[in-house]
Design a protein around this motif. Structure first.
Motif, PDB file in Angstrom:
ATOM      1  N   ALA A  34       0.851  -1.187   0.000  1.00 40.98           N
ATOM      2  CA  ALA A  34       0.000   0.000   0.000  1.00 40.98           C
ATOM      3  C   ALA A  34       0.886   1.236   0.000  1.00 40.98           C
ATOM      4  N   LYS A  35       0.256   2.388  -0.224  1.00 43.41           N
ATOM      5  CA  LYS A  35       0.970   3.661  -0.158  1.00 43.41           C
ATOM      6  C   LYS A  35       0.056   4.700   0.469  1.00 43.41           C
ATOM      7  N   ALA A  36       0.627   5.508   1.368  1.00 45.24           N
ATOM      8  CA  ALA A  36      -0.093   6.602   2.014  1.00 45.24           C
ATOM      9  C   ALA A  36       0.217   7.893   1.271  1.00 45.24           C
ATOM     10  N   PHE A  37      -0.820   8.636   0.928  1.00 42.39           N
ATOM     11  CA  PHE A  37      -0.698   9.896   0.202  1.00 42.39           C
ATOM     12  C   PHE A  37      -1.249  11.033   1.059  1.00 42.39           C
ATOM     13  N   PRO A  38      -0.490  12.097   1.289  1.00 40.61           N
ATOM     14  CA  PRO A  38      -1.039  13.251   2.003  1.00 40.61           C
ATOM     15  C   PRO A  38      -1.818  14.147   1.040  1.00 40.61           C
ATOM     16  N   GLU A  39      -2.968  14.625   1.490  1.00 45.52           N
ATOM     17  CA  GLU A  39      -3.751  15.623   0.746  1.00 45.52           C
ATOM     18  C   GLU A  39      -3.995  15.217  -0.708  1.00 45.52           C
ATOM     19  N   LEU A  40      -4.474  14.010  -0.932  1.00 44.77           N
ATOM     20  CA  LEU A  40      -4.741  13.517  -2.287  1.00 44.77           C
ATOM     21  C   LEU A  40      -6.228  13.626  -2.588  1.00 44.77           C
ATOM     22  N   ARG A  41      -6.561  14.271  -3.696  1.00 41.10           N
ATOM     23  CA  ARG A  41      -7.968  14.391  -4.105  1.00 41.10           C
ATOM     24  C   ARG A  41      -8.470  13.023  -4.551  1.00 41.10           C
ATOM     25  N   CYS A  42      -9.593  12.603  -3.958  1.00 40.48           N
ATOM     26  CA  CYS A  42     -10.246  11.337  -4.298  1.00 40.48           C
ATOM     27  C   CYS A  42     -11.680  11.664  -4.716  1.00 40.48           C
ATOM     28  N   THR A  43     -12.024  11.315  -5.931  1.00 39.61           N
ATOM     29  CA  THR A  43     -13.342  11.626  -6.457  1.00 39.61           C
ATOM     30  C   THR A  43     -14.085  10.322  -6.706  1.00 39.61           C
ATOM     31  N   PHE A  44     -15.202  10.142  -5.995  1.00 43.12           N
ATOM     32  CA  PHE A  44     -15.984   8.914  -6.120  1.00 43.12           C
ATOM     33  C   PHE A  44     -17.379   9.148  -5.569  1.00 43.12           C
ATOM     34  N   GLY A  45     -18.329   8.417  -6.103  1.00 44.49           N
ATOM     35  CA  GLY A  45     -19.700   8.480  -5.587  1.00 44.49           C
ATOM     36  C   GLY A  45     -20.335   9.852  -5.668  1.00 44.49           C
ATOM     37  N   GLY A  46     -19.922  10.683  -6.609  1.00 44.15           N
ATOM     38  CA  GLY A  46     -20.516  12.008  -6.778  1.00 44.15           C
ATOM     39  C   GLY A  46     -19.924  13.090  -5.892  1.00 44.15           C
ATOM     40  N   GLN A  47     -18.847  12.768  -5.167  1.00 43.51           N
ATOM     41  CA  GLN A  47     -18.198  13.762  -4.327  1.00 43.51           C
ATOM     42  C   GLN A  47     -16.696  13.765  -4.600  1.00 43.51           C
ATOM     43  N   SER A  48     -16.038  14.825  -4.199  1.00 48.13           N
ATOM     44  CA  SER A  48     -14.596  14.939  -4.366  1.00 48.13           C
ATOM     45  C   SER A  48     -14.022  15.421  -3.038  1.00 48.13           C
ATOM     46  N   ILE A  49     -13.275  14.524  -2.379  1.00 47.62           N
ATOM     47  CA  ILE A  49     -12.742  14.827  -1.051  1.00 47.62           C
ATOM     48  C   ILE A  49     -11.219  14.797  -1.084  1.00 47.62           C
ATOM     49  N   VAL A  50     -10.624  15.417  -0.082  1.00 43.67           N
ATOM     50  CA  VAL A  50      -9.171  15.435   0.056  1.00 43.67           C
ATOM     51  C   VAL A  50      -8.848  15.041   1.498  1.00 43.67           C
ATOM     52  N   PRO A  51      -8.768  13.715   1.759  1.00 43.65           N
ATOM     53  CA  PRO A  51      -8.423  13.295   3.124  1.00 43.65           C
ATOM     54  C   PRO A  51      -7.033  13.810   3.496  1.00 43.65           C
TER      55      PRO A  51
END
Length: 186
Positions: A62-79
């Motif tokens: 696996a890989k951990a990404f800081p502040e990565l935009r993830c777009t899925f299910g009709g939303q776009s989040i940046v954990p």
């Protein structure tokens, strides 16, 4: 305090907007700008990414990404941290990593900033859980506790010497005390 702007645009239109600093997210039809990370937040974020990547990246688990935009299910989040199993990381035919991640993270981690709505951050992790994310962490620096959100939206609170849950396959043992010990440099 996070800033919410009621847009009259679609997710596709939002994604065409220029990126903001700090990042903006598109959640439940609203554009919400994340607060600027401060010292505790940044320290936990970088140290946790390093701890995860140190054990998971060399073996291509696996890989951990800081502040990565993830777009899925009709939303776009940046954990604050998005962890993806190696087999799910989008790569281009050339072997380079893709810029766009249009899938949910396997593990989403949020660190609550003082001016952030805890309810909105928890709501984001619950959204991830409903959409396939295996594990979410909500880290509370002020309380030195971590709330874990599991598949099926089961929630558990961890404090002190409690051993934290990690997604399967990552051989990492962390306690709440260990995570918060990273804030002390003495």
């Amino acid at each position: 305090m996070t800033t919410a702007i009621k847009p009259k645009l679609t997710l596709e239109q939002f994604l065409k907007l220029p990126e903001t600093e700090p990042a903006s997210e598109f959640i439940n039809g609203e554009i919400i700008q994340k607060p600027m990370p401060q010292g505790e937040h940044s320290t936990i974020q970088i140290d946790l990414c390093e701890a995860i990547n140190q054990v998971a990246k060399p073996q291509k688990i696996a890989k951990a990404f800081p502040e990565l935009r993830c777009t899925f299910g009709g939303q776009s989040i940046v954990p604050d941290i998005a962890v993806f199993r190696w087999a799910r990381i989008p790569f281009l035919p050339s072997g380079r990593i893709a810029n766009r991640f249009e899938i949910h993270p396997d593990w989403a981690i949020e660190i609550v900033s003082p001016e952030q709505s805890q309810t909105k951050v928890l709501e984001k992790l619950l959204y991830c859980s409903r959409n396939g994310t295996e594990l979410g962490w909500l880290i509370y620096p002020d309380e030195e506790s971590i709330l874990a959100v599991f598949a099926g939206q089961k929630v558990e609170l961890y404090k002190g010497a409690d051993r934290l849950p990690i997604i399967d396959g990552i051989e990492l043992q962390l306690t709440v005390e260990t995570v918060f010990s990273w804030l002390s440099f003495g």
